[in-house]
Design a protein around this motif. Structure first.
Motif, PDB file in Angstrom:
ATOM      1  N   ASP A  20      46.760  35.824  27.370  1.00  0.00           N
ATOM      2  CA  ASP A  20      45.379  35.655  27.693  1.00  0.00           C
ATOM      3  C   ASP A  20      45.568  36.256  29.179  1.00  0.00           C
ATOM      4  O   ASP A  20      45.922  35.418  30.149  1.00  0.00           O
ATOM      5  CB  ASP A  20      45.068  34.204  27.834  1.00  0.00           C
ATOM      6  CG  ASP A  20      43.564  34.087  27.834  1.00  0.00           C
ATOM      7  OD1 ASP A  20      42.926  35.052  28.425  1.00  0.00           O
ATOM      8  OD2 ASP A  20      43.047  33.146  27.599  1.00  0.00           O
TER       9      ASP A  20
ATOM     10  N   GLN B 221      51.758  32.243  36.507  1.00  0.00           N
ATOM     11  CA  GLN B 221      51.856  32.811  35.672  1.00  0.00           C
ATOM     12  C   GLN B 221      53.112  33.759  35.190  1.00  0.00           C
ATOM     13  O   GLN B 221      53.684  34.061  34.218  1.00  0.00           O
ATOM     14  CB  GLN B 221      50.657  34.079  35.874  1.00  0.00           C
ATOM     15  CG  GLN B 221      49.145  33.562  35.362  1.00  0.00           C
ATOM     16  CD  GLN B 221      48.974  33.799  34.053  1.00  0.00           C
ATOM     17  OE1 GLN B 221      49.823  34.085  33.111  1.00  0.00           O
ATOM     18  NE2 GLN B 221      48.024  33.157  33.365  1.00  0.00           N
TER      19      GLN B 221
ATOM     20  N   ALA C 135      45.331  37.132  33.028  1.00  0.00           N
ATOM     21  CA  ALA C 135      44.708  36.263  34.049  1.00  0.00           C
ATOM     22  C   ALA C 135      44.600  36.567  35.369  1.00  0.00           C
ATOM     23  O   ALA C 135      45.339  36.131  36.239  1.00  0.00           O
ATOM     24  CB  ALA C 135      44.995  34.678  33.842  1.00  0.00           C
TER      25      ALA C 135
ATOM     26  N   GLN D 253      45.716  31.424  30.253  1.00  0.00           N
ATOM     27  CA  GLN D 253      45.261  31.599  31.442  1.00  0.00           C
ATOM     28  C   GLN D 253      45.674  30.354  32.039  1.00  0.00           C
ATOM     29  O   GLN D 253      46.245  30.389  33.568  1.00  0.00           O
ATOM     30  CB  GLN D 253      43.817  31.687  31.432  1.00  0.00           C
ATOM     31  CG  GLN D 253      43.290  33.220  31.094  1.00  0.00           C
ATOM     32  CD  GLN D 253      41.885  33.039  31.531  1.00  0.00           C
ATOM     33  OE1 GLN D 253      40.908  32.021  31.283  1.00  0.00           O
ATOM     34  NE2 GLN D 253      41.050  34.420  31.500  1.00  0.00           N
TER      35      GLN D 253
END
Length: 579
Positions: free
Chosen positions: A490, A472, A492, A410
Motif C-alpha cells: 500500500d 515505512q 504511502a 500505509q
C-alpha cells in the motif's frame, strides 16, 4: 460461577481446580464438624462430671489441627493456581485475538479488550486465590452446622434452614438486578477508557484549533455516564445488602428467642443451649459475609462471562489439511464484500500475474486496501473467491498463506523496542547479517547513522520517535527479510519529503525484484514502472492493461493520469494585495 470458571480456563486446569475445590470443601467440613463438637464438649463441661469432656476436647483439638493442616496448603495452592491461571488466560486471550478477523477490532472492542486482558484477568486470578475459599466456607460450613444441629434439636435446625433459604432467595433476586447494572457499568467504563485514550492522542488537533478550554465533548459525556453508572450500581446493590443483613440478624434473634423458650421449658439443657448459640453465631457469620462476597462474586462472574464470550467468538474457518499453491499468481473471482452493510466490492474479478508488478488505481473508497486485505485473508469475502497459485485462500492454513505473502501497509506500527528488533520481526530466526542486509537495502542504515545508539536506537511506542517515511523503510526491511514470493504494497509516498520518497522508491524496486507484487499506486513513477495496471471504480474493475494502452483509451485512467500530472505543478502563491 464455578462452571464459567471451568469454561474460561479450558480442560488444562480442570484437574487443578477440582483438586482445589476438594481441598477447600474438606477444610470447610472439618471446620463445621469442629464447631459441632462444641455441643457435647460444653454439655459435659457444664454438667455433673466435667472430666468426661476430655475425649470431646481432644477430638475438637484434632479437628482444628486437621483443619489447619488442610487449609494452609489449600490456601497456598489457591494462590499458585491463580498465578498459573493468570498466565494461561493471557495466552488464551492472545491466541484468540491472533485468530480473530480484522473486522472484529472496532474501537469499542479494542478498549474493552485492553480492560479484559488487564483488570478482568486480575479479577479472575483472585477467584482461586481467596474468593473460592471464602465461597466454599460461606456455604459448606453453615450447611454442615445445620445438618449436625438436626442431631440435637430439629426445631432450631429447621429455623436455621428457613433462614438460609430466605437469604438464598433474596441473594438470587437482588443479584439479577445487580448483574445487569454491573454489565452496563462495565460497558460504560470501557467506553470511557477509549475516550480518555482518544483525548490524549487528539491533543495536537485540539490545541491547534484552540479547543483545550472547552474540552472534548465525547470524553465529558462518557465521564458523566460513568458517574451515573456508578450511582445506578449503588442503588441496585443496596436493597439486597440491607435485606440479607436484616434476615441474618432476625434469624439470630429468632434462634435466641426459640432457644431460650425451649431451655426455660426444660426441653433443652442450658449447656446445650449455650453450645447451640455458638453454632448459630457461626451460622449467621457466613451469611453476613455473603453480602460482602456478593460484589466480588458478580465482578468475577462478569469477568468470566466476557472472557468466555471472547473465546466463543467465531474465527475465520481453516482447513484440516492445507493445500499448497501452484505458483504465485493472484486471482479475485466475482468477489463481493462490504463493511457493516455497506458494499465496497461488488462482483470484482481481477488477476495479478506471477512475477510482475501490478498497480491498483482508483478513487478514495474504491476498495483498493480492501483487495489487499482480502488477499492476505484479514477477512473472507461475502461471495466469490480469492485464489493464490490457483488455491482458494480459505483452503490454506494461516501459516501456509503468510509464508508466501508479505504486506506493507500505509499505517506502519513499530513495537517499543530498537530499530534492529523491529526489523527482525520479519523473520525472528534470521542472523544479524541477514537483518543488516535487508535493512540496508531498505535504506534503514541512513536512519541509524543519524540516531544516537545506531541500530539499538529505541523507536518509541508505535514508532513515535521516527518520521512516517522512516517507519515505512523499516516496514519494507521487514518484508525484505521475510523474503516471500508475493508482496502486497500500500504505497504511502504521496506526503513524504523528497529524500524519504527517493529512498522508498529504491526500497520498493528492491522488494519488487523477481516477485509477484500488487501495489496501490499514487505516484506517477510507480505507474510507469508497473507491468500491469488495474483501475477500480464502484467496486468493480473499470479498466486494466499497460500504461500506454490505457492512456490511448482516454478513459478513467487517462483522466487520473492527467490530474496527477497537473498536481505536480501545483504550488502556493503569494496572494495579490488588493488596494
Amino acid at each position: 460461577m464455578i462452571r464459567r470458571l471451568f469454561t474460561a480456563l479450558g480442560p488444562k486446569h480442570d484437574r487443578a481446580l477440582r483438586r482445589l475445590l476438594a481441598w477447600f470443601t474438606v477444610a470447610a467440613v472439618l471446620q463445621g464438624v469442629a464447631f459441632v463438637m462444641l455441643v457435647p464438649a460444653l454439655r459435659e463441661l457444664l454438667g455433673d462430671r466435667p472430666e468426661h469432656a476430655w475425649p470431646w476436647v481432644i477430638t475438637l483439638a484434632v479437628l482444628w489441627l486437621a483443619y489447619a493442616a488442610v487449609s494452609y496448603p489449600a490456601t497456598l495452592a489457591g494462590y499458585g493456581t491463580g498465578a498459573d491461571m493468570s498466565r494461561d488466560l493471557h495466552h488464551r486471550i492472545g491466541d484468540k485475538v491472533a485468530q480473530l478477523p480484522l473486522a472484529w477490532f472496532t474501537p469499542d472492542r479494542v478498549g474493552g479488550l485492553g480492560r479484559l486482558a488487564s483488570q478482568r484477568v486480575v479479577d479472575i486470578m483472585g477467584v482461586p486465590a481467596h474468593l473460592l475459599h471464602q465461597l466454599v466456607d460461606t456455604f459448606v460450613t453453615p450447611a454442615t452446622v445445620v445438618l449436625a444441629m438436626f442431631l440435637f434439636d430439629w426445631r432450631l435446625a429447621l429455623s436455621m434452614t428457613v433462614a438460609g433459604v430466605a437469604v438464598a432467595l433474596v441473594y438470587r433476586v437482588a443479584g439479577r438486578g445487580m448483574a445487569a447494572a454491573d454489565q452496563e457499568a462495565d460497558r460504560i467504563h470501557a467506553d470511557a477508557a477509549v475516550r480518555i485514550v482518544e483525548f490524549a492522542r487528539a491533543q495536537p488537533v485540539l490545541r491547534a484549533f484552540g479547543r483545550t478550554a472547552q474540552g472534548h465533548a465525547a470524553l465529558d459525556d462518557s465521564l458523566v455516564a460513568q458517574h451515573a453508572a456508578g450511582r445506578r450500581m449503588l442503588r441496585a446493590s443496596m436493597p439486597g445488602l440491607v435485606w440479607i443483613a436484616f434476615i441474618a440478624q432476625a434469624a439470630f434473634l429468632l434462634f435466641l428467642a426459640l432457644g431460650t423458650h425451649l431451655a426455660l421449658g426444660g426441653s433443652l439443657g442450658a449447656a446445650e443451649f449455650i453450645a447451640l448459640l455458638v453454632l448459630s453465631a457461626r451460622f449467621v457469620e457466613p451469611i453476613m459475609l455473603t453480602s460482602e462476597l456478593g460484589g466480588a462474586i458478580r465482578v468475577a462472574e462478569n469477568a468470566l462471562t466476557e472472557i468466555n464470550e471472547l473465546i466463543d467468538t467465531p474465527t475465520l474457518p481453516g482447513p484440516e489439511t492445507s493445500r499448497r499453491p501452484d505458483g504465485t499468481d493472484i486471482e479475485l473471482d466475482d468477489v463481493r464484500f462490504g463493511y457493516h452493510g455497506s458494499t465496497v466490492l461488488d462482483g470484482l474479478s481481477m488477476r495479478v500475474p506471477q512475477g510482475r508488478m501490478t498497480a491498483l488505481v482508483g478513487p478514495s473508497g474504491a476498495g483498493k486496501t480492501t483487495v489487499i486485505r482480502l488477499i492476505a485473508r484479514f477477512f473472507d469475502p461475502d461471495a466469490g473467491a480469492v485464489r493464490v497459485g490457483g488455491v482458494d485462500v480459505r483452503e490454506m492454513k494461516t501459516e501456509d498463506l503468510t509464508s508466501v505473502i508479505s504486506a506493507v501497509f500505509q499505517d506502519v506500527y513499530l513495537f517499543d523496542g530498537t530499530i534492529l528488533e523491529n526489523v527482525r520481526i520479519g523473520r525472528p530466526d534470521a542472523t544479524d547479517e541477514e537483518v543488516y542486509a535487508a535493512a540496508r537495502t531498505a535504506r534503514v542504515d541512513q536512519i541509524t547513522d543519524r540516531l544516537p545508539g545506531g541500530w539499538d536506537a529505541p523507536v518509541g511506542e508505535g514508532g513515535s520517535r521516527l518520521s512516517g517515511g522512516e517507519r515505512q523503510r523499516i516496514s519494507i526491511a521487514r518484508a525484505l527479510l521475510k523474503d516471500t514470493p508475493i508482496v502486497l504494497f500500500d504505497e504511502a509516498t504521496a506526503a513524504l519529503d523528497a529524500e524519504n520518497e527517493h529512498a522508498l522508491q529504491e526500497a520498493m524496486a528492491a522488494l519488487a525484484r523477481d516477485r509477484t507484487v500488487l501495489v496501490i499506486a499514487h505516484r506517477l513513477h510507480t505507474l510507469r514502472e508497473a507491468d500491469h495496471i488495474v483501475v477500480l471504480g464502484d467496486g468493480q474493475v473499470v479498466e486494466e492493461g499497460v500504461h500506454d494502452d490505457l492512456i490511448a483509451r482516454d478513459g478513467q485512467y487517462a483522466r487520473f493520469w492527467r490530474e496527477r500530472r497537473r498536481a505536480q505543478g501545483w504550488h502556493l502563491a503569494k496572494p495579490a494585495v488588493v488596494r
